[in-house]
Design an enzyme around this catalytic site. Structure first.
Site, PDB file in Angstrom:
ATOM      1  N   LYS A  38      36.179  42.772  47.743  1.00 22.29           N
ATOM      2  CA  LYS A  38      37.499  42.726  48.384  1.00 22.29           C
ATOM      3  C   LYS A  38      37.693  43.916  49.312  1.00 22.29           C
ATOM      4  O   LYS A  38      38.296  43.786  50.379  1.00 22.29           O
ATOM      5  CB  LYS A  38      38.604  42.701  47.330  1.00 22.29           C
ATOM      6  CG  LYS A  38      38.724  41.363  46.618  1.00 22.29           C
ATOM      7  CD  LYS A  38      39.933  41.347  45.707  1.00 22.29           C
ATOM      8  CE  LYS A  38      40.068  40.018  44.990  1.00 22.29           C
ATOM      9  NZ  LYS A  38      41.121  40.068  43.959  1.00 22.29           N
ATOM     10  N   LYS A  98      29.705  28.881  44.981  1.00 22.35           N
ATOM     11  CA  LYS A  98      30.818  28.392  44.175  1.00 22.35           C
ATOM     12  C   LYS A  98      31.916  27.806  45.071  1.00 22.35           C
ATOM     13  O   LYS A  98      32.178  28.334  46.152  1.00 22.35           O
ATOM     14  CB  LYS A  98      31.363  29.589  43.387  1.00 22.35           C
ATOM     15  CG  LYS A  98      32.290  29.234  42.254  1.00 22.35           C
ATOM     16  CD  LYS A  98      32.716  30.495  41.523  1.00 22.35           C
ATOM     17  CE  LYS A  98      34.196  30.409  41.209  1.00 22.35           C
ATOM     18  NZ  LYS A  98      34.753  31.615  40.636  1.00 22.35           N
ATOM     19  N   LYS A 149      38.644  28.524  47.373  1.00 26.60           N
ATOM     20  CA  LYS A 149      39.718  28.239  48.314  1.00 26.60           C
ATOM     21  C   LYS A 149      39.668  29.183  49.517  1.00 26.60           C
ATOM     22  O   LYS A 149      40.335  28.945  50.516  1.00 26.60           O
ATOM     23  CB  LYS A 149      41.076  28.340  47.618  1.00 26.60           C
ATOM     24  CG  LYS A 149      41.375  29.738  47.135  1.00 26.60           C
ATOM     25  CD  LYS A 149      42.562  29.806  46.207  1.00 26.60           C
ATOM     26  CE  LYS A 149      42.605  31.169  45.556  1.00 26.60           C
ATOM     27  NZ  LYS A 149      43.391  31.250  44.348  1.00 26.60           N
TER      28      LYS A 149
END
Ligand code: TRP
Length: 331
Positions: free
Chosen positions: A113, A194, A197
């Site tokens: 992140k 994976k 979204k």
């Protein structure tokens, strides 16, 4: 004997995919029978990356309604919003004083992140400490989360053990309850990654609230291979993923699916998978719309959940404050 505690949280930072549904949400309701479950909407975690306030409000209520639409019963489980229970930040501060910055810097989710931020704020680094507080406040035994959260659970255990040995046994040491094999849904466009979204290609994922035609279109366009044979094996990851999605919604096994479709083409399999997903999600979507539309009903549920959570959380927080030497104060 009191029931063991199960605790999990979902961030209201965007829409949920069928990966979240198959890997987590769809299993939560079963746990209610055997355990005392707490399910939290972790809005304070969500703000560790910038959120639009109106969107955050909407997403928070959406996740609450989804918990309920997936079968969580507010009589059995405690369903609440993190920012309604101030003990989370109170304990988090204490835990920050026994957490090493080096360990926080090594968290892979932080590194991923942080890479995407212009400026890295302290909240992003301290995110796992707040998560540890969430879990430890309730004397949690089991945390049903995806494999990607394993490192955070390990950190939570380290922090709890440090506190317990520095003072005296205070926190239950929690364990991860990892989803079953096959519960990992992959991207429809890149079956080696994976389903997420945050995928820039929206054909890669299916949202729990996608309408039937969108679901059909995305599955039809999903990436397979040029083998032309329906089989369940690692060498055909696109097909493997479709078969697993089918199994999750139809409660069947890969062997049976291969048997059923082996003489047909990929097109027929894709159509069947699409119908299975559409049918499987229909009741969830219908309940979601009903619950989400009942503002007062929803409000009553999260108010009640927060009060029950506060009561439990306070017990642990009081013990912690006393052990570290804070002067007791009764309000
Ligand atoms: N970090 C978790 C995630 O991104 C969300 C979360 C926050 C959580 N607090 C928690 C999960 C406590 C389980 C228990 O998925």
């Amino acid at each position: 004997m009191d029931k063991k505690i199960v605790y999990s949280g979902i961030q209201p930072s965007g829409s949920l995919t069928i990966g979240n549904y198959i890997g987590a949400l769809s299993n939560f309701s079963e746990l209610q029978e055997e355990y005392q479950c707490l399910y939290c909407v972790v809005d304070m975690h969500a703000i560790t990356v910038q959120q639009d306030p109106a969107q955050l409000r909407k997403n928070t209520l959406d996740i609450l309604a989804l918990y309920l639409a997936c079968g969580l019963d507010p009589e059995k489980s405690i369903i609440y919003i993190q920012s309604h229970v101030p003990q989370h930040t109170q304990l988090s501060w204490v835990l920050n004083t026994i957490t090493s910055i080096g360990q926080l810097n090594r968290m892979t989710q932080f590194k991923d992140k942080a890479e995407k931020q212009k400026e890295i704020y302290a909240g992003l680094l301290n995110y796992p400490v707040l998560m540890a507080a969430d879990i430890l406040l309730y004397q949690t035994s089991l945390v049903p989360v995806g494999e990607d959260q394993r490192q955070h659970i390990e950190l939570t255990r380290d922090i709890a053990e440090r506190f317990n040995s520095r003072y005296s046994p205070t926190f239950e040491i929690p364990e991860i309850m990892a989803p079953k094999v096959g519960a990992r849904v992959m991207s429809l466009q890149n079956p080696k990654a994976k389903m997420s979204k945050s995928d820039p290609d929206e054909n890669g994922y299916i949202l729990i609230l996608d309408d039937p035609d969108t679901i059909r279109r995305k599955i039809k366009r999903s990436v397979t291979d040029s083998e032309g044979v329906i089989a369940y094996r690692d060498e055909q990851p696109g097909l493997k993923n479709l078969i697993e999605m089918y199994c999750a919604f139809k409660k069947t096994t890969p062997e049976e699916v291969v048997e059923e479709f082996k003489d047909q083409g990929y097109g027929a399999l894709k159509e069947a998978v699409a119908e299975a997903v559409v049918e499987g999600l229909a009741p969830v979507q219908e309940r979601f719309r009903e619950i989400r539309g009942d503002k007062e009903g929803l409000e009553k549920i999260y108010q009640d959940g927060a009060l029950r959570a506060q009561k439990m959380a306070n017990k642990t927080l009081r013990k912690v404050y006393k052990k570290i030497g804070f002067i007791p104060f009764s309000s």
